[in-house]
Design a protein around this motif. Structure first.
Motif, PDB file in Angstrom:
ATOM      1  N   PRO A  48       0.810  -1.229   0.000  1.00  0.00           N
ATOM      2  CA  PRO A  48       0.000   0.000   0.000  1.00  0.00           C
ATOM      3  C   PRO A  48       0.841   1.277   0.000  1.00  0.00           C
ATOM      4  CG  PRO A  48      -0.907  -1.572   1.549  1.00  0.00           C
ATOM      5  CD  PRO A  48       0.419  -2.133   1.089  1.00  0.00           C
ATOM      6  N   SER A  49       2.099   1.192   0.423  1.00  0.00           N
ATOM      7  CA  SER A  49       2.944   2.389   0.448  1.00  0.00           C
ATOM      8  C   SER A  49       3.761   2.573  -0.832  1.00  0.00           C
ATOM      9  CB  SER A  49       3.879   2.340   1.663  1.00  0.00           C
ATOM     10  OG  SER A  49       4.772   1.259   1.546  1.00  0.00           O
ATOM     11  N   THR A  50       3.665   1.649  -1.779  1.00  0.00           N
ATOM     12  CA  THR A  50       4.372   1.812  -3.051  1.00  0.00           C
ATOM     13  C   THR A  50       3.786   3.019  -3.778  1.00  0.00           C
ATOM     14  OG1 THR A  50       4.799  -0.560  -3.216  1.00  0.00           O
ATOM     15  CG2 THR A  50       4.968   0.719  -5.248  1.00  0.00           C
ATOM     16  N   TYR A  51       4.663   3.902  -4.234  1.00  0.00           N
ATOM     17  CA  TYR A  51       4.224   5.120  -4.911  1.00  0.00           C
ATOM     18  C   TYR A  51       4.169   4.869  -6.414  1.00  0.00           C
ATOM     19  CZ  TYR A  51       3.878   9.956  -6.352  1.00  0.00           C
ATOM     20  OH  TYR A  51       3.465  11.134  -6.921  1.00  0.00           O
ATOM     21  N   PHE A  52       2.999   5.043  -7.017  1.00  0.00           N
ATOM     22  CA  PHE A  52       2.820   4.937  -8.454  1.00  0.00           C
ATOM     23  C   PHE A  52       2.778   6.349  -9.018  1.00  0.00           C
ATOM     24  CE2 PHE A  52       1.729   0.742  -7.225  1.00  0.00           C
ATOM     25  CZ  PHE A  52       1.911  -0.067  -8.336  1.00  0.00           C
ATOM     26  N   VAL A  53       3.782   6.698  -9.829  1.00  0.00           N
ATOM     27  CA  VAL A  53       3.855   8.040 -10.403  1.00  0.00           C
ATOM     28  C   VAL A  53       2.605   8.294 -11.235  1.00  0.00           C
ATOM     29  CG1 VAL A  53       5.142   9.510 -11.994  1.00  0.00           C
ATOM     30  CG2 VAL A  53       6.364   8.103 -10.333  1.00  0.00           C
ATOM     31  N   ASN A  54       2.012   9.441 -11.031  1.00  0.00           N
ATOM     32  CA  ASN A  54       0.766   9.865 -11.687  1.00  0.00           C
ATOM     33  C   ASN A  54      -0.409   8.943 -11.346  1.00  0.00           C
ATOM     34  OD1 ASN A  54       2.032  12.055 -12.970  1.00  0.00           O
ATOM     35  ND2 ASN A  54       2.642  10.772 -14.681  1.00  0.00           N
ATOM     36  N   GLN A  55      -0.280   8.160 -10.305  1.00  0.00           N
ATOM     37  CA  GLN A  55      -1.315   7.208  -9.867  1.00  0.00           C
ATOM     38  C   GLN A  55      -1.788   6.329 -11.022  1.00  0.00           C
ATOM     39  OE1 GLN A  55      -4.286   9.621  -7.899  1.00  0.00           O
ATOM     40  NE2 GLN A  55      -3.084   9.652  -6.017  1.00  0.00           N
ATOM     41  N   GLU A  56      -0.836   5.945 -11.877  1.00  0.00           N
ATOM     42  CA  GLU A  56      -1.143   5.114 -13.046  1.00  0.00           C
ATOM     43  C   GLU A  56      -1.572   3.723 -12.616  1.00  0.00           C
ATOM     44  OE1 GLU A  56      -1.108   5.709 -16.299  1.00  0.00           O
ATOM     45  OE2 GLU A  56       0.007   7.566 -16.513  1.00  0.00           O
ATOM     46  N   MET A  57      -2.574   3.186 -13.295  1.00  0.00           N
ATOM     47  CA  MET A  57      -2.977   1.801 -13.118  1.00  0.00           C
ATOM     48  C   MET A  57      -2.080   0.953 -14.009  1.00  0.00           C
ATOM     49  SD  MET A  57      -5.373   1.978 -10.923  1.00  0.00           S
ATOM     50  CE  MET A  57      -6.203   0.421 -10.971  1.00  0.00           C
ATOM     51  N   VAL A  58      -1.520  -0.108 -13.445  1.00  0.00           N
ATOM     52  CA  VAL A  58      -0.619  -0.974 -14.187  1.00  0.00           C
ATOM     53  C   VAL A  58      -1.283  -2.327 -14.377  1.00  0.00           C
ATOM     54  CG1 VAL A  58       1.610  -2.166 -14.108  1.00  0.00           C
ATOM     55  CG2 VAL A  58       1.440   0.207 -13.337  1.00  0.00           C
ATOM     56  N   SER A  59      -1.160  -2.882 -15.589  1.00  0.00           N
ATOM     57  CA  SER A  59      -1.722  -4.201 -15.862  1.00  0.00           C
ATOM     58  C   SER A  59      -0.714  -5.011 -16.669  1.00  0.00           C
ATOM     59  CB  SER A  59      -3.056  -4.079 -16.596  1.00  0.00           C
ATOM     60  OG  SER A  59      -2.908  -3.333 -17.777  1.00  0.00           O
ATOM     61  N   VAL A  60      -0.997  -6.302 -16.826  1.00  0.00           N
ATOM     62  CA  VAL A  60      -0.127  -7.193 -17.575  1.00  0.00           C
ATOM     63  C   VAL A  60       0.043  -6.639 -18.991  1.00  0.00           C
ATOM     64  CG1 VAL A  60       0.082  -9.518 -18.536  1.00  0.00           C
ATOM     65  CG2 VAL A  60      -0.723  -9.208 -16.190  1.00  0.00           C
ATOM     66  N   ALA A  84       9.012  -2.931  -4.008  1.00  0.00           N
ATOM     67  CA  ALA A  84       8.904  -1.758  -4.887  1.00  0.00           C
ATOM     68  C   ALA A  84       8.613  -0.515  -4.066  1.00  0.00           C
ATOM     69  CB  ALA A  84       7.819  -1.971  -5.930  1.00  0.00           C
ATOM     70  N   LEU A  85       9.447   0.488  -4.198  1.00  0.00           N
ATOM     71  CA  LEU A  85       9.207   1.768  -3.541  1.00  0.00           C
ATOM     72  C   LEU A  85       8.443   2.694  -4.470  1.00  0.00           C
ATOM     73  CD1 LEU A  85      12.729   2.336  -1.947  1.00  0.00           C
ATOM     74  CD2 LEU A  85      10.660   1.463  -0.838  1.00  0.00           C
ATOM     75  N   ILE A  86       8.846   2.691  -5.751  1.00  0.00           N
ATOM     76  CA  ILE A  86       8.245   3.572  -6.752  1.00  0.00           C
ATOM     77  C   ILE A  86       8.057   2.772  -8.036  1.00  0.00           C
ATOM     78  CG2 ILE A  86       8.564   5.678  -8.113  1.00  0.00           C
ATOM     79  CD1 ILE A  86      10.494   6.598  -5.838  1.00  0.00           C
ATOM     80  N   VAL A  87       6.916   2.936  -8.672  1.00  0.00           N
ATOM     81  CA  VAL A  87       6.661   2.305  -9.964  1.00  0.00           C
ATOM     82  C   VAL A  87       6.284   3.401 -10.957  1.00  0.00           C
ATOM     83  CG1 VAL A  87       5.200   0.702 -11.254  1.00  0.00           C
ATOM     84  CG2 VAL A  87       5.930   0.115  -8.931  1.00  0.00           C
ATOM     85  N   VAL A  88       6.944   3.366 -12.126  1.00  0.00           N
ATOM     86  CA  VAL A  88       6.695   4.339 -13.182  1.00  0.00           C
ATOM     87  C   VAL A  88       6.244   3.580 -14.424  1.00  0.00           C
ATOM     88  CG1 VAL A  88       7.688   6.149 -14.633  1.00  0.00           C
ATOM     89  CG2 VAL A  88       8.513   5.843 -12.289  1.00  0.00           C
ATOM     90  N   LYS A  89       5.041   3.881 -14.890  1.00  0.00           N
ATOM     91  CA  LYS A  89       4.548   3.302 -16.139  1.00  0.00           C
ATOM     92  C   LYS A  89       5.094   4.142 -17.286  1.00  0.00           C
ATOM     93  CE  LYS A  89       0.159   2.091 -18.370  1.00  0.00           C
ATOM     94  NZ  LYS A  89      -1.309   2.082 -18.160  1.00  0.00           N
TER      95      LYS A  89
END
Length: 163
Positions: A48-60, A84-89
């Motif tokens: 829950p604390s992983t930061y998704f840049v631009n709150q992007e939804m990620v899928s397969v 994962a600390l940060i995820v960037v799509k």
């Protein structure tokens, strides 16, 4: 100070990840498998604390870059499993740099220097404004064109301070 390492690739699987013996946190954690297309893959534990840049939804099928603490302990398994600390799509219209920037606003790897404008939005992860100096801090930076110098220079679109 976090020593950010990254892994870029295509998401091949997203599944639930159970922590604790009695299933507490069920549905709150996922395991995201990522393959770089060159024979290397990793699993990212997304919390829950992983930061998704631009709150992007990620899928397969999406191409992402996952950032993790390179100094954190990891289990000795294959494929490697990182928190994962940060995820960037991937987005073809913006570049994202996650790194420590020194007092000259040059990234730790020496590849990017920031030239702030008075209009550059600077905030915390929670969206609140950050009013102190961003020098000597871990930053998430969104930017576009850069100079061809070393380090490349840019005026960022926005900056998020990773406290």
């Amino acid at each position: 100070m976090v020593n950010f390492f990254s892994f870029r690739g295509t998401v091949t699987e997203i599944s639930d990840f159970i922590i604790g013996a009695n299933g507490e946190g069920e549905g709150c954690y996922t395991l995201m498998s990522v393959d770089n297309g060159a024979g290397a893959s990793v699993n990212f534990v997304v919390s829950p604390s992983t930061y998704f840049v631009n709150q992007e939804m990620v899928s397969v099928g999406d191409t992402i870059t996952g950032y993790y603490d390179g100094d954190a302990p990891v289990p000795l398994i294959y494929p490697p499993q990182y928190r994962a600390l940060i995820v960037v799509k991937d987005d073809p219209y913006q570049n994202i740099k996650v790194d420590y920037f020194n007092n000259q606003l040059v990234s730790r790897d020496g590849q990017l220097q920031l030239n702030l404008s008075p209009f550059t939005p600077i905030s915390l992860r929670n969206g609140q404004p950050f009013t102190k100096s961003i020098a000597n801090r871990n930053l998430i930076v969104s930017y576009g064109p850069t100079t061809r110098s070393i380090p490349a220079q840019t005026t960022p679109y926005w900056v998020i301070v990773w406290c």
